[in-house]
Scaffold this motif. Structure first.
Motif, PDB file in Angstrom:
ATOM      1  N   THR A   1       0.841  -1.193   0.000  1.00 42.08           N
ATOM      2  CA  THR A   1       0.000   0.000   0.000  1.00 42.08           C
ATOM      3  C   THR A   1       0.876   1.241   0.000  1.00 42.08           C
ATOM      4  OG1 THR A   1      -1.668   1.247   1.243  1.00 42.08           O
ATOM      5  CG2 THR A   1      -0.144  -0.088   2.528  1.00 42.08           C
ATOM      6  N   GLU A   2       0.348   2.305  -0.563  1.00 42.87           N
ATOM      7  CA  GLU A   2       1.039   3.594  -0.559  1.00 42.87           C
ATOM      8  C   GLU A   2       0.617   4.453   0.624  1.00 42.87           C
ATOM      9  OE1 GLU A   2       3.487   4.572  -2.525  1.00 42.87           O
ATOM     10  OE2 GLU A   2       3.437   2.662  -3.581  1.00 42.87           O
ATOM     11  N   ARG A   3      -0.391   4.004   1.367  1.00 47.19           N
ATOM     12  CA  ARG A   3      -0.945   4.864   2.425  1.00 47.19           C
ATOM     13  C   ARG A   3      -0.215   4.723   3.755  1.00 47.19           C
ATOM     14  NH1 ARG A   3      -5.881   2.920  -0.024  1.00 47.19           N
ATOM     15  NH2 ARG A   3      -6.860   4.578  -1.248  1.00 47.19           N
ATOM     16  N   VAL A   4       0.550   3.650   3.927  1.00 46.41           N
ATOM     17  CA  VAL A   4       1.175   3.374   5.225  1.00 46.41           C
ATOM     18  C   VAL A   4       2.692   3.482   5.115  1.00 46.41           C
ATOM     19  CG1 VAL A   4       1.411   1.709   7.104  1.00 46.41           C
ATOM     20  CG2 VAL A   4      -0.732   1.826   5.797  1.00 46.41           C
ATOM     21  N   ALA A   5       3.287   4.180   6.067  1.00 42.35           N
ATOM     22  CA  ALA A   5       4.747   4.268   6.186  1.00 42.35           C
ATOM     23  C   ALA A   5       5.125   3.918   7.616  1.00 42.35           C
ATOM     24  CB  ALA A   5       5.238   5.665   5.820  1.00 42.35           C
ATOM     25  N   ARG A   6       6.402   3.553   7.805  1.00 41.48           N
ATOM     26  CA  ARG A   6       6.830   3.108   9.135  1.00 41.48           C
ATOM     27  C   ARG A   6       8.225   3.619   9.469  1.00 41.48           C
ATOM     28  NH1 ARG A   6       6.504  -3.116  10.467  1.00 41.48           N
ATOM     29  NH2 ARG A   6       7.685  -3.255   8.541  1.00 41.48           N
ATOM     30  N   LEU A   7       8.379   4.049  10.739  1.00 42.63           N
ATOM     31  CA  LEU A   7       9.671   4.514  11.225  1.00 42.63           C
ATOM     32  C   LEU A   7      10.539   3.385  11.773  1.00 42.63           C
ATOM     33  CD1 LEU A   7       8.757   7.799  13.125  1.00 42.63           C
ATOM     34  CD2 LEU A   7      10.203   7.612  11.108  1.00 42.63           C
ATOM     35  N   ALA A   8       9.962   2.470  12.545  1.00 48.10           N
ATOM     36  CA  ALA A   8      10.738   1.406  13.177  1.00 48.10           C
ATOM     37  C   ALA A   8      11.265   0.437  12.130  1.00 48.10           C
ATOM     38  CB  ALA A   8       9.868   0.656  14.187  1.00 48.10           C
ATOM     39  N   PRO A   9      12.448  -0.157  12.358  1.00 46.84           N
ATOM     40  CA  PRO A   9      12.949  -1.149  11.411  1.00 46.84           C
ATOM     41  C   PRO A   9      12.079  -2.400  11.427  1.00 46.84           C
ATOM     42  CG  PRO A   9      14.335  -1.087  13.359  1.00 46.84           C
ATOM     43  CD  PRO A   9      13.367   0.048  13.488  1.00 46.84           C
ATOM     44  N   PRO A  10      11.954  -3.108  10.314  1.00 49.77           N
ATOM     45  CA  PRO A  10      11.153  -4.334  10.318  1.00 49.77           C
ATOM     46  C   PRO A  10      11.779  -5.388  11.230  1.00 49.77           C
ATOM     47  CG  PRO A  10      12.366  -4.126   8.258  1.00 49.77           C
ATOM     48  CD  PRO A  10      12.546  -2.836   8.992  1.00 49.77           C
ATOM     49  N   GLN A  11      10.926  -6.245  11.765  1.00 51.56           N
ATOM     50  CA  GLN A  11      11.366  -7.274  12.698  1.00 51.56           C
ATOM     51  C   GLN A  11      12.458  -8.153  12.104  1.00 51.56           C
ATOM     52  OE1 GLN A  11       8.202  -9.901  13.903  1.00 51.56           O
ATOM     53  NE2 GLN A  11       9.224 -10.511  15.800  1.00 51.56           N
ATOM     54  N   SER A  12      12.352  -8.482  10.831  1.00 53.65           N
ATOM     55  CA  SER A  12      13.348  -9.357  10.219  1.00 53.65           C
ATOM     56  C   SER A  12      14.748  -8.754  10.293  1.00 53.65           C
ATOM     57  CB  SER A  12      12.977  -9.650   8.761  1.00 53.65           C
ATOM     58  OG  SER A  12      12.814  -8.445   8.025  1.00 53.65           O
ATOM     59  N   ARG A  13      14.864  -7.460  10.063  1.00 52.84           N
ATOM     60  CA  ARG A  13      16.183  -6.826  10.127  1.00 52.84           C
ATOM     61  C   ARG A  13      16.699  -6.769  11.561  1.00 52.84           C
ATOM     62  NH1 ARG A  13      17.360  -0.638   9.855  1.00 52.84           N
ATOM     63  NH2 ARG A  13      19.599  -0.686  10.227  1.00 52.84           N
ATOM     64  N   GLY A  14      15.858  -6.346  12.494  1.00 50.54           N
ATOM     65  CA  GLY A  14      16.293  -6.215  13.876  1.00 50.54           C
ATOM     66  C   GLY A  14      16.651  -7.554  14.503  1.00 50.54           C
ATOM     67  N   TRP A  15      15.807  -8.562  14.298  1.00 49.39           N
ATOM     68  CA  TRP A  15      16.038  -9.839  14.960  1.00 49.39           C
ATOM     69  C   TRP A  15      17.173 -10.633  14.311  1.00 49.39           C
ATOM     70  CZ3 TRP A  15      12.028 -12.394  18.417  1.00 49.39           C
ATOM     71  CH2 TRP A  15      11.295 -11.417  19.099  1.00 49.39           C
ATOM     72  N   ARG A  16      17.432 -10.413  13.038  1.00 53.11           N
ATOM     73  CA  ARG A  16      18.630 -11.009  12.436  1.00 53.11           C
ATOM     74  C   ARG A  16      19.884 -10.362  13.016  1.00 53.11           C
ATOM     75  NH1 ARG A  16      16.002 -10.565   6.480  1.00 53.11           N
ATOM     76  NH2 ARG A  16      14.728 -12.483   6.550  1.00 53.11           N
ATOM     77  N   THR A  17      19.828  -9.071  13.240  1.00 54.35           N
ATOM     78  CA  THR A  17      20.942  -8.394  13.901  1.00 54.35           C
ATOM     79  C   THR A  17      21.178  -8.993  15.283  1.00 54.35           C
ATOM     80  OG1 THR A  17      20.513  -6.325  12.707  1.00 54.35           O
ATOM     81  CG2 THR A  17      21.770  -6.168  14.759  1.00 54.35           C
ATOM     82  N   TYR A  18      20.094  -9.270  15.991  1.00 51.78           N
ATOM     83  CA  TYR A  18      20.215  -9.874  17.319  1.00 51.78           C
ATOM     84  C   TYR A  18      20.820 -11.280  17.224  1.00 51.78           C
ATOM     85  CZ  TYR A  18      19.080 -10.727  22.194  1.00 51.78           C
ATOM     86  OH  TYR A  18      19.174 -10.971  23.539  1.00 51.78           O
ATOM     87  N   ALA A  19      20.382 -12.052  16.237  1.00 45.09           N
ATOM     88  CA  ALA A  19      20.944 -13.392  16.054  1.00 45.09           C
ATOM     89  C   ALA A  19      22.437 -13.326  15.736  1.00 45.09           C
ATOM     90  CB  ALA A  19      20.196 -14.123  14.945  1.00 45.09           C
ATOM     91  N   ASP A  20      22.842 -12.345  14.949  1.00 44.15           N
ATOM     92  CA  ASP A  20      24.274 -12.172  14.654  1.00 44.15           C
ATOM     93  C   ASP A  20      25.055 -11.868  15.928  1.00 44.15           C
ATOM     94  OD1 ASP A  20      23.985 -12.667  11.943  1.00 44.15           O
ATOM     95  OD2 ASP A  20      23.750 -10.542  11.424  1.00 44.15           O
ATOM     96  N   PHE A  21      24.470 -11.075  16.802  1.00 45.38           N
ATOM     97  CA  PHE A  21      25.110 -10.802  18.091  1.00 45.38           C
ATOM     98  C   PHE A  21      25.319 -12.094  18.879  1.00 45.38           C
ATOM     99  CE2 PHE A  21      23.771 -10.522  22.584  1.00 45.38           C
ATOM    100  CZ  PHE A  21      24.950 -10.010  23.122  1.00 45.38           C
ATOM    101  N   LEU A  22      24.292 -12.945  18.941  1.00 49.97           N
ATOM    102  CA  LEU A  22      24.409 -14.198  19.671  1.00 49.97           C
ATOM    103  C   LEU A  22      25.496 -15.095  19.082  1.00 49.97           C
ATOM    104  CD1 LEU A  22      20.628 -15.055  20.157  1.00 49.97           C
ATOM    105  CD2 LEU A  22      22.208 -14.257  21.922  1.00 49.97           C
ATOM    106  N   LEU A  23      25.508 -15.213  17.763  1.00 49.54           N
ATOM    107  CA  LEU A  23      26.513 -16.045  17.105  1.00 49.54           C
ATOM    108  C   LEU A  23      27.914 -15.497  17.347  1.00 49.54           C
ATOM    109  CD1 LEU A  23      24.573 -16.601  13.775  1.00 49.54           C
ATOM    110  CD2 LEU A  23      25.119 -18.388  15.456  1.00 49.54           C
ATOM    111  N   GLY A  24      28.036 -14.179  17.278  1.00 49.93           N
ATOM    112  CA  GLY A  24      29.334 -13.565  17.508  1.00 49.93           C
ATOM    113  C   GLY A  24      29.844 -13.768  18.929  1.00 49.93           C
ATOM    114  N   ALA A  25      28.900 -13.941  19.862  1.00 49.31           N
ATOM    115  CA  ALA A  25      29.268 -14.187  21.252  1.00 49.31           C
ATOM    116  C   ALA A  25      29.491 -15.667  21.539  1.00 49.31           C
ATOM    117  CB  ALA A  25      28.186 -13.634  22.184  1.00 49.31           C
ATOM    118  N   GLY A  26      29.396 -16.502  20.499  1.00 45.89           N
ATOM    119  CA  GLY A  26      29.708 -17.919  20.641  1.00 45.89           C
ATOM    120  C   GLY A  26      28.541 -18.819  20.973  1.00 45.89           C
TER     121      GLY A  26
END
Length: 373
Positions: free
Chosen positions: A130-155
């Motif tokens: 849709t063209e009517r909706v915009a969002r400021l927060a990052p999508p869950q897929s981007r944020g939670w993949r970043t979190y998973a990378d943190f976990l992997l990086g910590a072993g």
């Protein structure tokens, strides 16, 4: 903490001021909604409106928020969208809970009401592009993949999730499972609604998990689970995490004290706030009586974007929706622009900052940045 406004925000009339330019606002201010998050979101919006009006308003008209409490109820939110649209608001803004924002987005889209979603992250905010909706927060897929990378990086390779069954938590579990599996990690799913905290501890030992992610609400069942894990000597080396951001808020610290420290979570702040952000942080601290969360900055940025669009497009709803691709606003956390992102049906701020943060065990009132993405 700022005092939640009455459900009708017009000055003394029970109806909005007809001379103002009005924005409809959805926020969770009562249980079972995450009321503290809603109060922070609203405080940011209120400060944004105060600044806009101090600078002359929008086209000489004061900006006004018409606020409705969603209480984390999708049906209540959808009904509020109908009411706000009938009241003649130029646009809709806000919401923290993803399942509520999704219901609001669907209704706003159907009514032709432009909606700027402030803080909800669920990828599938709308069923169709849709063209009517915009969002400021990052999508869950981007944020939670970043979190998973943190976990992997910590072993961490053997990770458990204690999750409740909602669309949001199930989406988060799927994102984590797929991302970890592709990189040699294993995800164990524990039903937080069926298991007692003691049974969760037993399962963690049985599965030899090195990390537990809390995909649950607060205070229950998050607080009892954290307390049980902290008290179990078999789990002394276990990392607990809360990617949805529960430890950000004072409610978490008040309920858990030192037990709530050292639990990494996602926070949507940059390494350094913009000059505007530094000034806004001071104002938010005064309004909230304490440190502002990232959600408060999302609220301020929401108003900054909408005020800019309203100045250029007026209160015409169709023109506001058409303006999302042309937004270029200096917000508290960086320059805000919206674009199309593959797999996301709404206009998205693609450069929203992401951090993995925890409360410092040596000083629980201080946050440590552990990872950025």
């Amino acid at each position: 903490m700022s005092t939640p406004p009455s459900l009708s925000s017009g000055p003394g009339t029970g109806r909005p001021d007809e001379s103002s330019c009005r924005i409809g606002v959805l926020v969770p201010l009562t249980r079972p909604g995450w009321a503290e998050a809603g109060q922070h979101l609203l405080a940011g919006m209120e400060l944004g409106v105060s600044d806009v009006n101090a600078a002359g308003g929008v086209g000489g008209r004061p900006l006004e928020l018409v606020v409705r409490d969603t209480a984390a109820d999708p049906e209540k939110a959808a009904a509020a969208v109908d009411e706000l649209a009938a009241l003649g608001v130029a646009a809709l803004a806000g919401e923290y809970h993803s399942v509520v924002a999704r219901a609001a987005a669907a209704r706003a889209d159907a009514l032709g009401l432009p909606y700027l979603c402030s803080s909800a992250v669920l990828d599938a905010l709308t069923e169709h592009p849709t063209e009517r909706v915009a969002r400021l927060a990052p999508p869950q897929s981007r944020g939670w993949r970043t979190y998973a990378d943190f976990l992997l990086g910590a072993g961490h390779r053997r990770i458990a999730v204690a999750a409740q069954r909602t669309v949001y938590w199930e989406a988060g579990t799927r994102i984590l499972r797929d991302h970890l599996a592709a990189r040699g990690g294993t995800l164990v799913e524990l039903d937080a609604s069926a298991l007692t905290p003691a049974a969760v501890c037993d399962a963690l030992v049985d599965h030899r998990a090195t990390a537990l992610l809390l995909l649950v609400g607060i205070p229950d069942p998050a607080v009892p689970i954290v307390t049980s894990v902290r008290r179990d000597p078999r789990l002394a080396g276990l990392l607990m995490g809360a990617p949805a951001g529960q430890p950000e808020f004072a409610e978490w610290a008040a309920a858990l004290g030192d037990d709530g420290a050292g639990i990494p979570f996602l926070r949507y702040l940059p390494e350094r706030l913009t000059p505007l952000g530094e000034r806004v942080a001071t104002g938010l601290r005064e309004r909230l009586g304490g440190a502002p969360s990232f959600v408060a900055f999302e609220g301020y940025d929401t108003v900054a974007v909408l005020a800019d669009v309203l100045r250029s497009q007026g209160a015409d709803r169709a023109r506001i929706a058409q303006a999302w691709p042309h937004v270029a606003v200096e917000g508290t956390r960086g320059r805000i622009e919206f674009a199309r992102t593959p797999g996301i049906g709404v206009r998205q701020w693609t450069r929203a900052p992401i951090q993995v943060v925890d409360r410092d065990p040596a000083e629980p009132g201080r946050f440590r940045v552990l990872h950025a993405g």
